[in-house]
Design a protein around this motif. Structure first.
Motif, mmCIF file in Angstrom:
data_model
loop_
_atom_site.group_PDB
_atom_site.id
_atom_site.type_symbol
_atom_site.label_atom_id
_atom_site.label_comp_id
_atom_site.label_asym_id
_atom_site.label_seq_id
_atom_site.Cartn_x
_atom_site.Cartn_y
_atom_site.Cartn_z
ATOM 1 N N MET A 85 -56.382 12.945 5.606
ATOM 2 C CA MET A 85 -55.132 12.510 6.260
ATOM 3 C C MET A 85 -54.504 11.368 5.475
ATOM 4 O O MET A 85 -55.196 10.441 5.071
ATOM 5 C CB MET A 85 -55.438 11.996 7.674
ATOM 6 C CG MET A 85 -55.322 13.046 8.742
ATOM 7 S SD MET A 85 -55.031 12.300 10.348
ATOM 8 C CE MET A 85 -56.686 11.760 10.770
ATOM 9 N N ASP A 86 -53.196 11.444 5.265
ATOM 10 C CA ASP A 86 -52.573 10.320 4.575
ATOM 11 C C ASP A 86 -52.296 9.199 5.586
ATOM 12 O O ASP A 86 -52.546 9.328 6.773
ATOM 13 C CB ASP A 86 -51.315 10.756 3.811
ATOM 14 C CG ASP A 86 -50.182 11.157 4.734
ATOM 15 O OD1 ASP A 86 -50.217 10.797 5.930
ATOM 16 O OD2 ASP A 86 -49.257 11.832 4.260
ATOM 17 N N ARG A 87 -51.794 8.103 5.063
ATOM 18 C CA ARG A 87 -51.658 6.909 5.884
ATOM 19 C C ARG A 87 -50.682 7.101 7.053
ATOM 20 O O ARG A 87 -50.926 6.614 8.156
ATOM 21 C CB ARG A 87 -51.163 5.776 4.975
ATOM 22 C CG ARG A 87 -51.331 4.450 5.615
ATOM 23 C CD ARG A 87 -51.699 3.412 4.591
ATOM 24 N NE ARG A 87 -52.168 2.246 5.304
ATOM 25 C CZ ARG A 87 -51.992 1.015 4.867
ATOM 26 N NH1 ARG A 87 -51.385 0.814 3.720
ATOM 27 N NH2 ARG A 87 -52.427 0.001 5.579
ATOM 28 N N ILE A 88 -49.597 7.811 6.774
ATOM 29 C CA ILE A 88 -48.587 8.035 7.826
ATOM 30 C C ILE A 88 -49.194 8.854 8.963
ATOM 31 O O ILE A 88 -49.037 8.530 10.141
ATOM 32 C CB ILE A 88 -47.357 8.782 7.244
ATOM 33 C CG1 ILE A 88 -46.709 7.967 6.133
ATOM 34 C CG2 ILE A 88 -46.375 9.146 8.340
ATOM 35 C CD1 ILE A 88 -45.721 6.926 6.592
ATOM 36 N N GLU A 89 -49.935 9.899 8.586
ATOM 37 C CA GLU A 89 -50.583 10.732 9.618
ATOM 38 C C GLU A 89 -51.579 9.917 10.433
ATOM 39 O O GLU A 89 -51.652 10.045 11.642
ATOM 40 C CB GLU A 89 -51.339 11.887 8.960
ATOM 41 C CG GLU A 89 -50.492 13.110 8.680
ATOM 42 C CD GLU A 89 -51.332 14.168 7.974
ATOM 43 O OE1 GLU A 89 -52.225 14.746 8.627
ATOM 44 O OE2 GLU A 89 -51.112 14.370 6.764
ATOM 45 N N ARG A 90 -52.362 9.074 9.723
ATOM 46 C CA ARG A 90 -53.348 8.251 10.426
ATOM 47 C C ARG A 90 -52.647 7.284 11.366
ATOM 48 O O ARG A 90 -53.114 7.009 12.463
ATOM 49 C CB ARG A 90 -54.223 7.501 9.430
ATOM 50 C CG ARG A 90 -55.284 8.404 8.802
ATOM 51 C CD ARG A 90 -55.999 7.729 7.645
ATOM 52 N NE ARG A 90 -56.552 6.442 8.030
ATOM 53 C CZ ARG A 90 -56.531 5.348 7.264
ATOM 54 N NH1 ARG A 90 -56.000 5.398 6.061
ATOM 55 N NH2 ARG A 90 -57.055 4.226 7.681
ATOM 56 N N HIS B 6 -49.792 7.833 12.869
ATOM 57 C CA HIS B 6 -49.339 8.600 14.038
ATOM 58 C C HIS B 6 -50.493 8.849 15.004
ATOM 59 O O HIS B 6 -50.335 8.742 16.213
ATOM 60 C CB HIS B 6 -48.727 9.936 13.597
ATOM 61 C CG HIS B 6 -47.300 9.786 13.170
ATOM 62 N ND1 HIS B 6 -46.298 9.452 14.053
ATOM 63 C CD2 HIS B 6 -46.710 9.907 11.955
ATOM 64 C CE1 HIS B 6 -45.151 9.366 13.406
ATOM 65 N NE2 HIS B 6 -45.373 9.635 12.125
ATOM 66 N N THR B 7 -51.660 9.187 14.454
ATOM 67 C CA THR B 7 -52.825 9.429 15.298
ATOM 68 C C THR B 7 -53.211 8.159 16.051
ATOM 69 O O THR B 7 -53.498 8.185 17.247
ATOM 70 C CB THR B 7 -54.013 9.906 14.431
ATOM 71 O OG1 THR B 7 -53.549 10.999 13.630
ATOM 72 C CG2 THR B 7 -55.179 10.361 15.280
ATOM 73 N N GLU C 266 -43.645 10.974 21.212
ATOM 74 C CA GLU C 266 -43.090 9.682 20.763
ATOM 75 C C GLU C 266 -41.735 9.449 21.412
ATOM 76 O O GLU C 266 -41.369 8.315 21.732
ATOM 77 C CB GLU C 266 -42.894 9.636 19.244
ATOM 78 C CG GLU C 266 -44.051 10.107 18.394
ATOM 79 C CD GLU C 266 -43.961 11.591 18.083
ATOM 80 O OE1 GLU C 266 -44.373 12.395 18.951
ATOM 81 O OE2 GLU C 266 -43.486 11.962 16.994
#
Ligand code: SAH
Ligand code: MG
Length: 211
Positions: free
Chosen positions: A1-6, A8-9, A40
């Motif tokens: 997972m990239d940082r943006i996905e992490r 969001h999680t 969101e």
């Protein structure tokens, strides 16, 4: 997972969500491919409602009533909501009944283009969540109906990211919507009687206040 996905999680894990009724309705709607507002977006709506404390809400695009019920649960407002797809009217009415909010919601079956001119308002909170290509056509009536100091929230304004591409990069069938949505965003960010911010949340959410 990239940082943006992490991220969001992580943010999703902070979301305390909605009532059991809404959680069930959300799942049902998703399974039936009814395009209800994303998590969101729900969270932004809850905060905006807590801040504005609207008395009269207008929603353009009811679907089966998910966002209208969410707005009922997070305000004391009366809600007028418009839907033009006949198959969604009965389920929406059933959902309002089951949620115990029928007395607070007026569901109008019809095309917003015809219904908006018939309304008197004023509304201190308007949620625009219908066919994206029509927002620009609805805007004159929406501005007439929005009270000074009132808030206009428009959903799906980033067209799944297409909006920032050049005209040529957008698939032909999406170009009309693209052109009209660009016009809409330009209009709501440049009008003298609105102050607007566009949030890259969900499918893009424009938040405007009438001066
Ligand atoms: N706000 C709802 C989802 C709305 S989906 C929720 O989050 O729960 C968008 C809805 O707008 C669809 O049901 C579609 O049928 C309706 N719609 C699209 N164009 C419309 C128009 N011109 N007039 C009225 N309803 C419209
Ligand atoms: Mg939407």
């Amino acid at each position: 997972m990239d940082r943006i996905e992490r991220m969001h999680t992580f943010l999703a894990s902070m979301d305390t969500g909605n009532s059991d009724f809404l959680n069930r309705l959300e799942e049902e709607a998703r399974d039936a491919y009814v395009p209800i507002i994303r998590r969101e977006t729900q969270s932004v709506l809850r905060v905006m409602l807590a801040s504005v404390k609207p008395k009269n809400i207008l929603e353009v695009g009811c679907a089966v009533g998910f966002s209208a019920i969410l707005m009922c649960e997070n305000s004391d407002a009366h809600i007028t909501t418009i839907e033009n797809y006949e198959k969604r009217i009965e389920p929406a009415r059933e959902n309002f009944k089951a949620a115990g909010v029928s007395d607070r919601v007026d569901l109008i079956f019809g095309d917003a283009q015809d219904v908006l001119p018939e309304l008197d308002g004023p509304y201190d909170f308007i949620f625009m969540d219908a066919a994206k290509g029509q927002y620009i056509h609805f805007l004159p009536e929406v501005m007439r109906l929005l009270s000074p100091g009132g808030m206009l929230i428009s959903d799906n304004v980033l067209q799944e990211g297409d909006i920032l591409e050049s005209h040529y990069a957008v698939e032909r069938r999406n170009r009309t919507i693209y052109k009209r949505m660009r016009e809409y965003l330009h209009e709501i960010t440049h009008r003298d009687d609105l102050v607007t911010t566009i949030l890259p949340i969900g499918d893009g959410l424009a938040v405007s206040v009438k001066k």
